[in-house]
Design a protein around this motif. Structure first.
Motif, PDB file in Angstrom:
ATOM      1  N   ARG A 134       0.843  -1.205   0.000  1.00 19.17           N
ATOM      2  CA  ARG A 134       0.000   0.000   0.000  1.00 19.17           C
ATOM      3  C   ARG A 134       0.878   1.255   0.000  1.00 19.17           C
ATOM      4  NH1 ARG A 134      -2.222  -3.634   3.451  1.00 19.17           N
ATOM      5  NH2 ARG A 134      -1.224  -2.683   5.254  1.00 19.17           N
ATOM      6  N   ALA A 135       1.983   1.176  -0.730  1.00 21.83           N
ATOM      7  CA  ALA A 135       2.981   2.251  -0.698  1.00 21.83           C
ATOM      8  C   ALA A 135       2.784   3.286  -1.797  1.00 21.83           C
ATOM      9  CB  ALA A 135       4.388   1.653  -0.815  1.00 21.83           C
ATOM     10  N   GLU A 136       1.697   3.182  -2.570  1.00 22.17           N
ATOM     11  CA  GLU A 136       1.551   4.037  -3.753  1.00 22.17           C
ATOM     12  C   GLU A 136       1.791   5.512  -3.478  1.00 22.17           C
ATOM     13  OE1 GLU A 136       0.237   0.306  -5.183  1.00 22.17           O
ATOM     14  OE2 GLU A 136      -0.194   1.350  -3.311  1.00 22.17           O
ATOM     15  N   SER A 137       1.144   6.062  -2.486  1.00 22.35           N
ATOM     16  CA  SER A 137       1.234   7.516  -2.265  1.00 22.35           C
ATOM     17  C   SER A 137       2.436   7.909  -1.418  1.00 22.35           C
ATOM     18  CB  SER A 137      -0.053   8.017  -1.586  1.00 22.35           C
ATOM     19  OG  SER A 137      -0.185   7.470  -0.296  1.00 22.35           O
ATOM     20  N   ARG A 138       3.271   6.952  -0.984  1.00 24.29           N
ATOM     21  CA  ARG A 138       4.357   7.235  -0.036  1.00 24.29           C
ATOM     22  C   ARG A 138       5.464   6.176  -0.170  1.00 24.29           C
ATOM     23  NH1 ARG A 138      -0.501   6.192   2.642  1.00 24.29           N
ATOM     24  NH2 ARG A 138      -0.726   3.999   3.250  1.00 24.29           N
ATOM     25  N   VAL A 139       6.120   6.141  -1.290  1.00 25.81           N
ATOM     26  CA  VAL A 139       7.067   5.068  -1.573  1.00 25.81           C
ATOM     27  C   VAL A 139       8.279   5.117  -0.631  1.00 25.81           C
ATOM     28  CG1 VAL A 139       8.593   4.067  -3.309  1.00 25.81           C
ATOM     29  CG2 VAL A 139       6.329   4.906  -3.962  1.00 25.81           C
ATOM     30  N   MET A 140       9.033   6.208  -0.651  1.00 26.10           N
ATOM     31  CA  MET A 140      10.239   6.265   0.175  1.00 26.10           C
ATOM     32  C   MET A 140       9.917   6.286   1.672  1.00 26.10           C
ATOM     33  SD  MET A 140      12.476   5.827  -2.067  1.00 26.10           S
ATOM     34  CE  MET A 140      13.834   5.776  -0.880  1.00 26.10           C
ATOM     35  N   ALA A 191     -19.459  -0.778  -6.414  1.00 26.31           N
ATOM     36  CA  ALA A 191     -18.836  -0.834  -5.088  1.00 26.31           C
ATOM     37  C   ALA A 191     -17.330  -0.618  -5.183  1.00 26.31           C
ATOM     38  CB  ALA A 191     -19.135  -2.178  -4.424  1.00 26.31           C
ATOM     39  N   MET A 192     -16.709  -1.169  -6.217  1.00 25.81           N
ATOM     40  CA  MET A 192     -15.267  -1.011  -6.382  1.00 25.81           C
ATOM     41  C   MET A 192     -14.887   0.421  -6.745  1.00 25.81           C
ATOM     42  SD  MET A 192     -13.851  -3.846  -5.588  1.00 25.81           S
ATOM     43  CE  MET A 192     -15.112  -3.861  -4.315  1.00 25.81           C
ATOM     44  N   HIS A 215     -10.039   2.004   1.677  1.00 32.82           N
ATOM     45  CA  HIS A 215      -9.532   3.289   1.200  1.00 32.82           C
ATOM     46  C   HIS A 215      -8.421   2.974   0.211  1.00 32.82           C
ATOM     47  CE1 HIS A 215      -8.220   7.433   0.991  1.00 32.82           C
ATOM     48  NE2 HIS A 215      -6.978   7.008   1.188  1.00 32.82           N
ATOM     49  N   LYS A 216      -8.679   3.282  -1.062  1.00 33.31           N
ATOM     50  CA  LYS A 216      -7.743   2.885  -2.104  1.00 33.31           C
ATOM     51  C   LYS A 216      -7.521   1.367  -2.021  1.00 33.31           C
ATOM     52  CE  LYS A 216      -6.914   6.782  -4.204  1.00 33.31           C
ATOM     53  NZ  LYS A 216      -7.310   6.965  -5.604  1.00 33.31           N
ATOM     54  N   LEU A 271      -1.199   4.140 -10.414  1.00 32.22           N
ATOM     55  CA  LEU A 271      -0.279   5.136 -10.954  1.00 32.22           C
ATOM     56  C   LEU A 271      -0.720   6.550 -10.565  1.00 32.22           C
ATOM     57  CD1 LEU A 271       2.252   4.691 -12.753  1.00 32.22           C
ATOM     58  CD2 LEU A 271       0.887   5.524 -14.649  1.00 32.22           C
ATOM     59  N   CYS A 272      -2.024   6.806 -10.641  1.00 34.13           N
ATOM     60  CA  CYS A 272      -2.517   8.135 -10.281  1.00 34.13           C
ATOM     61  C   CYS A 272      -2.377   8.390  -8.787  1.00 34.13           C
ATOM     62  CB  CYS A 272      -3.968   8.287 -10.713  1.00 34.13           C
ATOM     63  SG  CYS A 272      -4.190   8.349 -12.503  1.00 34.13           S
ATOM     64  N   GLU A 273      -2.558   7.376  -7.970  1.00 33.08           N
ATOM     65  CA  GLU A 273      -2.345   7.557  -6.537  1.00 33.08           C
ATOM     66  C   GLU A 273      -0.886   7.905  -6.261  1.00 33.08           C
ATOM     67  OE1 GLU A 273      -2.997   5.276  -2.238  1.00 33.08           O
ATOM     68  OE2 GLU A 273      -3.402   4.205  -4.100  1.00 33.08           O
TER      69      GLU A 273
END
Length: 532
Positions: free
Chosen positions: A112-118, A485-486, A520-521, A452-454
Motif C-alpha cells: 500500500r505504498a503508492e502515495s508514499r514510496v520512500m 462498489a469497487m 480506502h484505495k 499510478l494516479c495515486e
C-alpha cells in the motif's frame, strides 16, 4: 552454674568475631555478565535486502525523473512527481518473494505504498535496524510524524476537492453527473442534483450548443444560490471523431454477419467500394491510413469485431470475426470505431475543439480532454488555454480521458506534463479502453491506472456504464452493483443520464457510504462487523 561461671561464658562469647556471631558468612556471587542476543540472521539478511532496495529505488527514481526536468512549474507538484518516479522504479521490480519475507517478519509488505514510496521503505528500514541492533542505513531518514507519512493522501484529497468539489462527509467518492440536453430548460433538475449532494456536472460538448450550455451553467448557479451547494462544471471536448458515417447496403441490406466481409471507406468514397460488399464510411480518414492487414477493428463498443484483410486507396476491406449470428449486426452511422493495433496519429485537439475553447475556457471549472495520447497533446491544449486566459489559465482544471493503448503507455509523462502546470484529474474511459485493450484486460488495467494516479497524487474519475441498467430500467444487475462498489477506490464516480437517475444517485450514495467503511484505495479498513 554460679555467677563466676556465667561471667566467663559471657566473656567468651564477647570474644568471638562479629562474623561468627551472625552465623555463616554469605558468599557473594560475581555479577552475571549480560550476554548480547545474537541478531536473527534472517532479519539481518532482510535488512540488507531492504536497504539495497531503498537505495536502488531512490537512484532509479531520480534517473526516471530526469526526463521531466523543467516540466514541473507548480512547486506543490514537485513531491508528487518525485513519488511517481519512485513508484515506477519500485514497480519495475518483481517484489513478490521479498513481500512474503516481510510479512513473515510482521512488517509492511509494501503493498500500500503508492502515495508514499520512500517513507514506507524508510519505515521498514527503521524497524529492521532496531530489530537487528545495526541501526539505520545511511539512506534511511529518521522517524517521521504521521502527517508527513500520509502527506500524499492529503494532497489527493485537497486536489480532488479543488477540482471536483468538496466531498460529502458520508461517502468516499464524489459524484459527477452527465447533463442531458433537455435539462437546459429544466432548472429543477440541477436543484435536485444539488439537494442529493452531487459534487459536479458534466456537459458533453459533442451535443447541443453554446446557448444550451449557457442555460445549463446558469441553472447550476441558481441551484447553488438556492441550496448553498455550488456544483463544479466539467465540459467535455469531443476530440477526433472515429465514428461511422453514411452507409451503402449490401445483399443483406444493412446487416453484416460473422465470416462475411465489410468495406470501411473514407468520407465520400462509398461508390469506390466493391459493389458486392456492404460499405460504411469512417469519419476520420487518418485512422484508415494507419491500419494494416492483420490489424483488429471494432465497431460500436465491440459489438462487431473484424480484422483488416486488405488496405485500398479508398479504405479497408474487413473480415467479420464476431457479431450477432442469427440476425447479424445492423450498420448505423454515429457508432464508434476502434483501431487498437494501429497508431492513429491525429491531433487530440481538433479544429472543432479549438472553436469551442473560447466558451469552454471562460465557463468551465474543468476541461475534459478526449483522445489525449501524448504529453505533446497536453502541451498543445495548455498553450491554447493560455491564449484564451493568459493571466489565469493555470486555475482551469484539466481532466485526461484515458481511452487508448497509447494513452496508457504515456500516462506517467502526461500526468507530469499536466499536473506540473495546472489542477489535473484522470478519467478512466472504460468503454473505449475496454475495446482498445480487450475486455479481459480492462479490470487489470483500471487497477494499474488507479495505482499510478495515486502515486502521482492525482484524483481519478471512475466512468462509463456505472449502474447503467439501474439508470435505464430502475433495476440493477448483480455485476454492476459489484462494479459500482469497487468505484469507492476512486475520488469520483461518473453517472450517465437515464430516466432513473435520481434513484440511482440515492442507491449509489448508500453503497459508497458502506464501502467507504471497508476500504480506502488498496487498503482494507477494519471497521467493526455487524453481521455476526
Amino acid at each position: 552454674m554460679d555467677e563466676h561461671d556465667m561471667t566467663a561464658v559471657k566473656s567468651a562469647a564477647d570474644a568471638k568475631p562479629a562474623a561468627a556471631r551472625k552465623g555463616p558468612a554469605r558468599t557473594r556471587k560475581p555479577a552475571a555478565s549480560k550476554k548480547k542476543t545474537p541478531a536473527d540472521p534472517g532479519l539481518a539478511a532482510l535488512q540488507a535486502d531492504v536497504n539495497q532496495l531503498a537505495a536502488s529505488v531512490a537512484a532509479d527514481g531520480a534517473a526516471l525523473a530526469a526526463r521531466w526536468e523543467g516540466w514541473v512549474e507548480t512547486p506543490e507538484f514537485a513531491p508528487s512527481a518525485a513519488n511517481l518516479s519512485h513508484y515506477l522504479a519500485l514497480r519495475h521490480r518483481d517484489l513478490r518473494p521479498l513481500q512474503r519475507r516481510l510479512m513473515a517478519a510482521g512488517l509492511s509488505s509494501l503493498g500500500r505504498a503508492e502515495s508514499r514510496v520512500m517513507p514506507t521503505l524508510h519505515a521498514v528500514e527503521r524497524l529492521l535496524g532496531a530489530a537487528t541492533g545495526k541501526g539505520l542505513a545511511a539512506s534511511a531518514s529518521p522517524n517521521v510524524q504521521d502527517d508527513h507519512f500520509f502527506a500524499g493522501e492529503e494532497r489527493i484529497r485537497q486536489r480532488a476537492d479543488a477540482l471536483l468539489g468538496a466531498l460529502q462527509e458520508t461517502r468516499p467518492a464524489r459524484l459527477l453527473v452527465t447533463v442531458p440536453g433537455e435539462a437546459a430548460g429544466d432548472p429543477a433538475f440541477f436543484t435536485e442534483l444539488a439537494n442529493l449532494g452531487v459534487e459536479a456536472v458534466r456537459i458533453n460538448c459533442a451535443h447541443d450548443g453554446e446557448s444550451a450550455w449557457a442555460s445549463m451553467i446558469a441553472h447550476v448557479e441558481a441551484a447553488a444560490h438556492a441550496t448553498g451547494r455550488r456544483m463544479k462544471v466539467m465540459m467535455d471536448l469531443p476530440g477526433p471523431k472515429i465514428r461511422t458515417g453514411a452507409l451503402k447496403k449490401g445483399k443483406n441490406g444493412s446487416r453484416v454477419f460473422p465470416e462475411s466481409e465489410l468495406a470501411v471507406v473514407r468520407p465520400g468514397h462509398l461508390d469506390a467500394a466493391p459493389r458486392k460488399l456492404p460499405a460504411i464510411e469512417c469519419e476520420l480518414g487518418q485512422a484508415l491510413e494507419a491500419a494494416e492487414p492483420g490489424h483488429r477493428v471494432f465497431i460500436d463498443d465491440g459489438k462487431l469485431a473484424a480484422t483488416v484483410l486488405s488496405a485500398q486507396d479508398w479504405g479497408l476491406v474487413l473480415g467479420i470475426d464476431t457479431g450477432p449470428e442469427t440476425e447479424g449486426y445492423k450498420l448505423k452511422p454515429e457508432k464508434g470505431i476502434n483501431f487498437p493495433d494501429s497508431d492513429v496519429l491525429v491531433p487530440a485537439l481538433t479544429a472543432d475543439d479549438r472553436d469551442l475553447l473560447p466558451f469552454v475556457a471562460h465557463h468551465a471549472d474543468g476541461v475534459e480532454f478526449s483522445f489525449v495520447q501524448t504529453p505533446e497533446d497536453v502541451e498543445e491544449l495548455q498553450a491554447a488555454l493560455a491564449r484564451e486566459r493568459p493571466e489565469d489559465w493555470r486555475s482551469i482544471g484539466l481532466v485526461l480521458k484515458i481511452e487508448t493503448r497509447r494513452a496508457v503507455r504515456n500516462l506517467p509523462d502526461m500526468l507530469v506534463r499536466a499536473a506540473g502546470r495546472q489542477p489535473t484529474a484522470v478519467l478512466i474511459a472504460r468503454g473505449d479502453l475496454a475495446v482498445e485493450i480487450g475486455f479481459a484486460r480492462l479490470a487489470e488495467m483500471q487497477e494499474e491506472i488507479l495505482w499510478l494516479c495515486e502515486a502521482a497524487h492525482v484524483p481519478v474519475i471512475w466512468a462509463t456504464q456505472v449502474m447503467e441498467s439501474l439508470m435505464k430500467t430502475g433495476i440493477a444487475s448483480r455485476g454492476e452493483m459489484t462494479d459500482a462498489a469497487m468505484a469507492a477506490r476512486a475520488e469520483c464516480v461518473m453517472l450517465n443520464k437515464g430516466p432513473h437517475l435520481f434513484r440511482g444517485i440515492t442507491v449509489l450514495e448508500g453503497l459508497l457510504t458502506r464501502m467507504g467503511g471497508h476500504m480506502h484505495k488498496k487498503a482494507h479498513l477494519l471497521r467493526s462487523l455487524q453481521s455476526w
